[in-house]
Structures are given as C-alpha cells and as structure tokens.
Design an enzyme around this catalytic site. Structure first.
Site, PDB file in Angstrom:
ATOM      1  N   HIS A  14      35.244  56.045  53.483  1.00  0.00           N
ATOM      2  CA  HIS A  14      34.034  54.957  53.617  1.00  0.00           C
ATOM      3  C   HIS A  14      34.463  54.360  55.008  1.00  0.00           C
ATOM      4  O   HIS A  14      35.557  54.314  55.480  1.00  0.00           O
ATOM      5  CB  HIS A  14      33.511  54.224  52.807  1.00  0.00           C
ATOM      6  CG  HIS A  14      34.109  53.355  52.362  1.00  0.00           C
ATOM      7  ND1 HIS A  14      33.551  51.929  51.938  1.00  0.00           N
ATOM      8  CD2 HIS A  14      35.618  52.888  52.271  1.00  0.00           C
ATOM      9  CE1 HIS A  14      34.537  51.261  51.664  1.00  0.00           C
ATOM     10  NE2 HIS A  14      35.642  51.629  51.862  1.00  0.00           N
ATOM     11  N   CYS A  25      38.472  46.957  57.671  1.00  0.00           N
ATOM     12  CA  CYS A  25      37.425  47.873  56.754  1.00  0.00           C
ATOM     13  C   CYS A  25      36.524  48.195  57.725  1.00  0.00           C
ATOM     14  O   CYS A  25      35.614  49.352  57.155  1.00  0.00           O
ATOM     15  CB  CYS A  25      36.868  47.131  55.780  1.00  0.00           C
ATOM     16  SG  CYS A  25      38.021  46.546  54.434  1.00  0.00           S
ATOM     17  N   HIS A  29      38.482  54.682  56.584  1.00  0.00           N
ATOM     18  CA  HIS A  29      39.564  54.544  55.507  1.00  0.00           C
ATOM     19  C   HIS A  29      39.022  55.307  54.143  1.00  0.00           C
ATOM     20  O   HIS A  29      37.820  55.439  53.855  1.00  0.00           O
ATOM     21  CB  HIS A  29      40.146  53.094  55.412  1.00  0.00           C
ATOM     22  CG  HIS A  29      39.164  52.095  54.867  1.00  0.00           C
ATOM     23  ND1 HIS A  29      37.915  51.619  55.698  1.00  0.00           N
ATOM     24  CD2 HIS A  29      39.079  51.790  53.646  1.00  0.00           C
ATOM     25  CE1 HIS A  29      37.230  50.792  54.917  1.00  0.00           C
ATOM     26  NE2 HIS A  29      37.956  50.858  53.621  1.00  0.00           N
ATOM     27  N   HIS A  31      39.853  55.437  49.864  1.00  0.00           N
ATOM     28  CA  HIS A  31      40.158  54.589  48.583  1.00  0.00           C
ATOM     29  C   HIS A  31      40.277  55.575  47.373  1.00  0.00           C
ATOM     30  O   HIS A  31      39.446  56.906  47.459  1.00  0.00           O
ATOM     31  CB  HIS A  31      39.136  53.544  48.060  1.00  0.00           C
ATOM     32  CG  HIS A  31      39.163  52.718  48.992  1.00  0.00           C
ATOM     33  ND1 HIS A  31      40.213  51.607  49.253  1.00  0.00           N
ATOM     34  CD2 HIS A  31      37.915  52.310  49.825  1.00  0.00           C
ATOM     35  CE1 HIS A  31      39.734  50.819  49.969  1.00  0.00           C
ATOM     36  NE2 HIS A  31      38.410  51.152  50.542  1.00  0.00           N
ATOM     37  N   HIS A  69      36.290  63.624  47.625  1.00  0.00           N
ATOM     38  CA  HIS A  69      36.833  63.964  48.954  1.00  0.00           C
ATOM     39  C   HIS A  69      36.003  64.200  49.949  1.00  0.00           C
ATOM     40  O   HIS A  69      35.796  65.172  50.514  1.00  0.00           O
ATOM     41  CB  HIS A  69      37.658  65.177  48.714  1.00  0.00           C
ATOM     42  CG  HIS A  69      38.959  64.989  48.268  1.00  0.00           C
ATOM     43  ND1 HIS A  69      39.187  64.855  47.011  1.00  0.00           N
ATOM     44  CD2 HIS A  69      40.181  64.760  48.808  1.00  0.00           C
ATOM     45  CE1 HIS A  69      40.501  64.435  46.517  1.00  0.00           C
ATOM     46  NE2 HIS A  69      41.136  64.464  47.801  1.00  0.00           N
ATOM     47  N   GLU A 108      38.219  49.721  44.229  1.00  0.00           N
ATOM     48  CA  GLU A 108      38.793  50.384  45.325  1.00  0.00           C
ATOM     49  C   GLU A 108      40.375  50.356  45.085  1.00  0.00           C
ATOM     50  O   GLU A 108      40.937  51.230  45.945  1.00  0.00           O
ATOM     51  CB  GLU A 108      38.273  49.797  46.672  1.00  0.00           C
ATOM     52  CG  GLU A 108      36.881  50.187  46.617  1.00  0.00           C
ATOM     53  CD  GLU A 108      36.225  49.435  48.090  1.00  0.00           C
ATOM     54  OE1 GLU A 108      35.242  49.879  48.858  1.00  0.00           O
ATOM     55  OE2 GLU A 108      36.853  48.414  48.689  1.00  0.00           O
TER      56      GLU A 108
END
EC number: 4.-.-.-
Length: 118
Positions: A14, A25, A29, A31, A69, A108
């Site tokens: 995201h 952020c 990136h 998680h 994914h 996260e």
C-alpha cells in the site's frame, strides 16, 4: 458476554498518498498483515458456540482471493489505506455476514495494532 476471535494473515502493498513525499509511508511499501475479527453474544447457539469458526472461512477466501499479494490502494479504491481504515473495512465486511461481529483489528507490524469497534 461470550467472545471469540479468529486471526487471519496476508501480505500486501500500500501507499499513503496523503502524506508528504518525504514521509516513508508515502512511498510504496508492504506489510505482512494480521487481521483479527471479534464476535460476541450474550447466549450460545444450540452447539455451544458464539459462532462456528468454520463459518468464518468466507473471510479467509476473501482475503486470499482479493487482498493477498495485491496493492491495497487499487483493491480498496483508496489513496490512503491506513490500518485504521482497513480495520473498519474488515468490520463492515464481516458484520454484513455475521451479526455477532463487534470489532476488527489490523496489524502491520508485530508492535502496532489498529482497531475498529463501533
């Protein structure tokens, strides 16, 4: 009050596009997410359950088929996919299927959690 929870895991990317470009952020990136759904009831059903955990397999399928994914901004149609907004998304998605749902939490990282509890 009886309470049960079930935990689900998935990996996705995201980007928080509302943040300044200098914020880490704001960059793309990913998680390894953990989602926990909580259900509650004053009484147990005829089988002694708040709800059969097997009923929640529909959430596992949704996560596996739609979120795992993937790039969450695209899937959820939001430029700012925060853990808080995801918690609300999971709560609302689940609540339409199981009236006993009272909260959803999203992690996260191992040290952070966001929860939506109306």
């Amino acid at each position: 009050m009886y309470r049960i929870t079930k935990e689900f895991h998935f990996s996705a990317s995201h980007q928080l596009k509302d943040l300044p470009a200098t914020h880490q952020c704001a960059r793309l990136h990913g998680h390894n997410y953990v989602v926990v759904v909580e259900l509650a009831s004053d009484a147990l059903n005829a089988h002694g359950f708040v709800r059969d955990y097997h009923d929640l397999a529909e959430l596992k399928r949704y996560i596996d088929e739609e979120l795992d994914h993937r790039h969450l901004n695209d899937v959820l149609g939001d430029d700012c996919v925060t853990a808080e907004r995801m918690a609300r998304h999971f709560h609302d998605w689940c609540k339409t299927r199981w009236p006993e749902v009272v909260a959803a939490r999203v992690s996260e990282t191992p040290k952070t959690w966001a929860e939506y509890r109306p």
